[in-house]
Design a protein around this motif. Structure first.
Motif, PDB file in Angstrom:
ATOM      1  N   GLY A 161      36.844  -2.678  48.286  1.00 54.09           N
ATOM      2  CA  GLY A 161      36.866  -2.547  49.735  1.00 54.09           C
ATOM      3  C   GLY A 161      37.941  -1.584  50.217  1.00 54.09           C
ATOM      4  N   ASP A 165      40.108  -4.493  54.655  1.00 54.88           N
ATOM      5  CA  ASP A 165      39.811  -5.721  53.928  1.00 54.88           C
ATOM      6  C   ASP A 165      41.069  -6.414  53.408  1.00 54.88           C
ATOM      7  OD1 ASP A 165      36.997  -5.468  54.180  1.00 54.88           O
ATOM      8  OD2 ASP A 165      37.058  -3.872  52.692  1.00 54.88           O
TER       9      ASP A 165
ATOM     10  N   GLY B 160      34.883 -14.625  50.165  1.00 51.50           N
ATOM     11  CA  GLY B 160      35.117 -14.328  51.575  1.00 51.50           C
ATOM     12  C   GLY B 160      34.158 -15.082  52.474  1.00 51.50           C
ATOM     13  N   ASP B 164      32.757 -10.803  56.059  1.00 54.27           N
ATOM     14  CA  ASP B 164      32.868  -9.854  54.957  1.00 54.27           C
ATOM     15  C   ASP B 164      31.518  -9.312  54.504  1.00 54.27           C
ATOM     16  OD1 ASP B 164      35.729 -10.107  54.723  1.00 54.27           O
ATOM     17  OD2 ASP B 164      35.360 -12.120  53.969  1.00 54.27           O
ATOM     18  N   TYR B 165      30.431  -9.858  55.033  1.00 51.14           N
ATOM     19  CA  TYR B 165      29.095  -9.418  54.634  1.00 51.14           C
ATOM     20  C   TYR B 165      28.308  -8.770  55.774  1.00 51.14           C
ATOM     21  CZ  TYR B 165      30.370 -11.638  50.409  1.00 51.14           C
ATOM     22  OH  TYR B 165      31.053 -11.923  49.259  1.00 51.14           O
ATOM     23  N   LYS B 196      32.966  -6.138  63.832  1.00 47.81           N
ATOM     24  CA  LYS B 196      33.902  -7.234  63.583  1.00 47.81           C
ATOM     25  C   LYS B 196      34.282  -7.938  64.884  1.00 47.81           C
ATOM     26  CE  LYS B 196      34.830  -6.765  59.047  1.00 47.81           C
ATOM     27  NZ  LYS B 196      33.808  -5.767  58.729  1.00 47.81           N
TER      28      LYS B 196
END
Lengths: 462, 462
Positions: A161, A165, B160, B164-165, B196
């Motif tokens: 990442g 991250d 995570g 995170d996906y 995000k």
């Protein structure tokens, strides 16, 4: 111009030590590592070097009061003009806030000031068996604050990442001088909006980062490097994709096209197999020899299926360095081919790599420009370099048009304008193509909510 | 709700997709949390749009008429984020339940918000791929709800959380305009990270109508082990040591003595009832590496003082060990009629201190609080066993919950690791964000939803 009286007020905050306003000093803060020409308007009126959050907050309060533009800067390695003071004002240079404040080895968290160099963070952690993975090419010079503000990437992103991250929390001084803390040392945190991730990659337009909490991971015990050379670029791309899908996820998978490889070969007097049209440098890491052998074996098998003409695994540290030197020497070797190298940073879905390279070559051919392509194949982030002589008549216009078409091509295959360099000054004209009018309005409204007076890095992104 | 509005909404989604009877509306007065809307706060209507276009029309109308809109999936959230607020529109996204694309080349899924998380996982796994986030409600919860709450789960320690996906979103804004954020690229620094920002925004900034998710290759194999400790500190030390050694398990579940006793009574899995802590550990990855990982974890647990270690030799034995964890909630729910699961989260190293605080609080208010948690990421589920119809006890429970939050924040933790703030925790949010932090969040809310029609009261309170 900033009034003498106001300069005095600033000098009371940082002292004579932290204030630069000699012409020559100011000039050195008027450019960065982007290919922007020197802009006379971009000479700052004042450079301040604060040493604490309190000083930054006091500076912002004053700047806010007098509506002076403030441009945050680390060590100026940005590639899109993000730290160039496009509208003058003051440059807030954070390179003296360079302390590693705390290593929490229970929770594997590192608290740092923004001016610490990325390489120093890596080294500090590595000495203690810990790993901070993000590795922008500029890591020896770039600062962590700049990395966070640009959300820098690097070769290891495919497995580990990008900077964002690893950022768990931030201390940010807002436009009006108030100080905000976001996130923290908890891994899971859904209390309120994710402000940490909003500031990451905001290019100094929403606040000044004065402290960061970074997540670390244990250092992988073994690393191994392999170089695969292919008879076609499509084959090289397919090998990377299939390797990832098989679960043999490389820590880095750097793609180089024929021109890039030839440039390095010429530069270093290496004899090249004439069948070679593309290459990939793979790095694998892990904790057991057996596991690593299995992964490399799988990658080798897949590369062979995709038409590799050579697959070399480095046996010693020297061989490893030799293989990597091919990649590391690439930028300068390519730059040596022409007077100017205009390097872009597009990011596309991984499966679109062959298609985008085809389109890039068509564009270069149409404008009669030479093009070298290399990049991070594992995550679809490419750095196409146009080679030109910008002083030759008509060449600058050609390059500008070609760059515009490169961005259009990236968007057309489902990609984006920037994978890791940011928008800054150099790409802002293309931003609306990527985000649409509604998307632009949305980010503009965020900017307005956080910096209503518009003093933070004006002229960037929007 | 005014007949005219009902009429116009019916025209948008069709007669079959609006619900206005008292019985129907009652169903939206609660979710999986312990809060319920008053009878006077029943919604005016529930509408089930079939696509983004209908969703956009509904929001445009609601915005013009200034009618509150509560987006809702399957209503499994535990922070009161999806319940009616009087004359409002419940916007149920369950009809939008298609997996639009499984892109095997880029390892990406494109889905509508109403897809059930567990269904998505099984479809993805059939292709040899993996979508890791695993909130406990996954058999019922929708992916849209998971994104809106940034749901976590046991696998958070290695893989995570939902955030995170999520690579990209289609979001309908309060105005009815549609915005696309992110995309199919792994790296993307084009403008602010709106993806995000919307992730975890609990339906207060926009309605998610499409989601682009990152997938990873499915781990080849997994194995399970269980370690019993006589002291909680020993278990906690084992957890930190396991992670520091670089052996990151897929899950690391901690159960305290109250859970152990009740599970043993209920499911007879052979746990020593005087033990203070049990760790249930699952590792996954390549077959050849698993055995080594298990050995290492066993060694660490022994060194930390484990009094019993069981390693599953067959899938049936693994299933037996997991039965202990899965029967946890049924086992403790026999104790009292009401069960409240809080989800305070602290830095991993503060788990023993937090558990100590939880016990002190339980003793002070004479309430039963059992502790279960995702120990690897510091996410603790303090489970309060009570009876909501007992008013006197309930008032003590409320005080105990208040103190839990304060204790978590004092230990550098957060109010919520994975459940969200919703209506349940809104009055505590400044404990965490501070006034400056809340002010920034309010401003963001204000610019994206100026009429405050999206899930009003959630996160920010009344």
């Amino acid at each position: 111009m900033i009034d003498e009286k106001v300069i005095n007020e600033f000098s009371q905050i940082v002292g004579a030590r932290g204030l630069l306003n000699e012409n020559l000093d100011l000039f050195t803060y008027s450019y960065d590592a982007s290919f922007l020409p020197l802009l006379p308007a971009a000479k700052p009126d004042l450079v301040l070097k604060p040493q604490s959050t309190q000083e930054v907050a006091a500076i912002m309060k004053l700047a806010h009061k007098y509506r002076i533009p403030v441009v945050a800067r680390g060590l100026g390695t940005g590639r899109t003009g993000g730290s160039v003071p496009a509208e003058g004002g003051l440059v807030l240079c954070l390179d003296e806030m360079n302390q590693i404040l705390e290593l929490d080895d229970q929770n594997l968290m590192l608290t740092v000031e923004p001016g610490v160099k990325t390489q120093d963070i890596y080294q500090f952690c590595a000495e203690r068996g810990l790993f901070y993975p993000p590795d922008p090419s500029s890591l020896k010079q770039s600062t962590i604050g700049g990395n966070i503000a640009e959300n820098a990437g690097g070769p290891r992103a495919v497995k580990y990442g990008v900077t964002g991250d690893y950022v768990m929390g931030l201390e940010v001084v807002l436009a009006d001088g108030s100080v905000l803390q976001t996130g923290g040392k908890m891994i899971k945190n859904v209390t309120g909006y994710d402000l940490t991730r909003l500031f990451v990659g905001s290019e100094g337009t929403l606040g000044i980062i004065t402290r960061a909490i970074l997540r670390l991971i244990p250092m992988p015990k073994i690393r191994r490097t392999a170089q695969a050379l292919f008879d076609s670029l499509d084959g090289a791309c397919a090998a990377v994709s299939r390797s990832i899908k098989s679960g043999a996820i490389p820590a880095a998978a750097e793609l180089m096209d024929q021109i890039s490889i030839e440039a390095v070969a010429k530069f270093r007097n290496i004899e090249l197999d004439p069948r070679v049209k593309a290459g990939v440098i793979f790095e694998f890491d892990g904790d057991s020899e057996a596991g690593l052998d299995a992964q490399i074996g799988e990658a080798e098998r897949l590369c062979a299926e995709c038409g590799s003409v050579q697959f070399r695994i480095a046996k010693t540290k020297e061989e490893e360095d030799e293989l990597w030197s091919l990649r590391r020497g690439m930028s300068s070797a390519i730059a040596a081919l022409a007077a100017n190298r205009i390097a872009e940073d597009i990011s596309v879905p991984r499966a679109a790599l062959p298609e985008i390279v085809k389109r890039l070559r068509e564009i270069a051919a149409r404008y009669g420009l030479q093009l070298a392509v290399f990049g991070h194949a594992g995550d679809g982030n490419l750095h196409p370099s146009l080679l030109a002589d910008l002083n030759a008549p008509g060449e600058k216009e050609k390059v500008e048009q070609a760059v515009g078409e490169i961005f259009q091509a990236a968007l057309a295959v489902g990609g984006t304008l920037s994978g890791e360099h940011g928008i800054g000054l150099t790409k802002k004209d293309y931003l609306a193509d990527a985000l649409g009018e509604t998307g632009m309005a949305a980010i503009r409204s965020i900017k307005k909510a956080l910096d209503p007076a518009g003093i933070l890095n004006p002229g960037k992104i929007f | 709700m005014k007949q005219e509005i009902i009429q116009r909404l019916t025209e948008i989604v069709g007669q079959d997709n609006v619900y206005t009877s008292l019985e129907d509306l009652y169903c939206y007065s609660y979710d999986a949390s312990f809060v319920k809307s008053n009878k006077k706060d029943l919604a005016g209507i529930a509408v089930y749009p079939g696509n983004a276009e209908e969703t956009a029309k509904i929001l445009k109308l609601a915005n013009e008429e200034k009618i509150p809109v509560i987006p809702r999936g399957a209503g499994t959230n535990v922070s009161g984020g999806t319940i009616s607020v009087g004359d409002s529109i419940i916007l149920v996204l369950k009809r939008m339940n298609k997996i639009l694309e499984l892109d095997r080349k880029n390892l990406i899924a494109v889905v509508e918000p109403g897809v059930v998380t567990g269904y998505l996982q099984s479809e993805v796994e059939r292709l040899g791929l993996f979508y890791p986030p695993d909130p406990a409600s996954l058999a019922v919860s929708t992916i849209g709800g998971n994104v809106a709450e940034c749901a976590g789960g046991p696998r958070g320690v290695k893989y995570g959380v939902t955030r995170d996906y999520v690579l990209g979103l289609e979001v309908v804004l309060a105005s009815g305009e549609v915005i696309n954020t992110g995309g199919k690229t792994i790296k993307n620094v084009t403008g602010y990270d709106m993806t995000k920002l919307f992730t975890g925004s609990e339906g207060t900034l926009g309605v998610i109508t499409k989601i682009i998710l990152k997938l990873i290759p499915k781990p080849e194999a997994k194995n399970t082990m269980l370690a019993v400790f006589s002291e909680l500190e020993q278990a906690s030390e084992a957890v930190s040591e396991i992670i520091a050694k670089g052996v990151v398990p897929a899950t690391l579940e901690l159960l305290d003595n109250i859970y152990i006793r009740n599970i043993e009574e209920y499911a007879k899995v052979g746990l020593p009832t005087d033990a203070e802590a049990v760790l249930l550990i699952e590792v996954d990855g390549d077959r050849q590496i698993l055995a080594k990982q298990i050995d290492k974890i066993e060694e660490i647990c022994k060194q930390s003082g484990a009094i019993q270690i069981r390693i599953a030799q067959t899938p049936a034995e693994a299933e037996e060990l997991w039965r202990a964890r899965r029967s946890a909630f049924p086992a403790v729910s026999r104790v009292r009629p009401t069960i409240i699961g809080e989800d305070v989260t602290v830095p991993r190293s503060n788990i023993p201190a937090m558990v100590k605080q939880i016990r002190a609080i339980a003793a002070k208010y004479k309430v039963i609080i059992a502790v279960l948690g995702h120990a690897g990421d510091g996410n603790l589920h303090a489970t309060i066993l009570t009876d909501e119809t007992d008013r006197e006890e309930w008032s003590r429970v409320e005080k105990a919950i208040d103190e839990l939050f304060i204790a978590a924040v004092k230990l550098d933790g957060t109010l919520s690791g994975e459940h969200g703030i919703g209506r349940v925790k809104s009055k505590f949010i400044t404990l965490q964000t501070g006034e400056a932090g809340l002010e920034i969040q309010r401003r963001i809310k204000q610019v994206l939803d100026p009429n405050n029609i999206l899930n009003p009261g959630v996160m920010f309170g009344k």
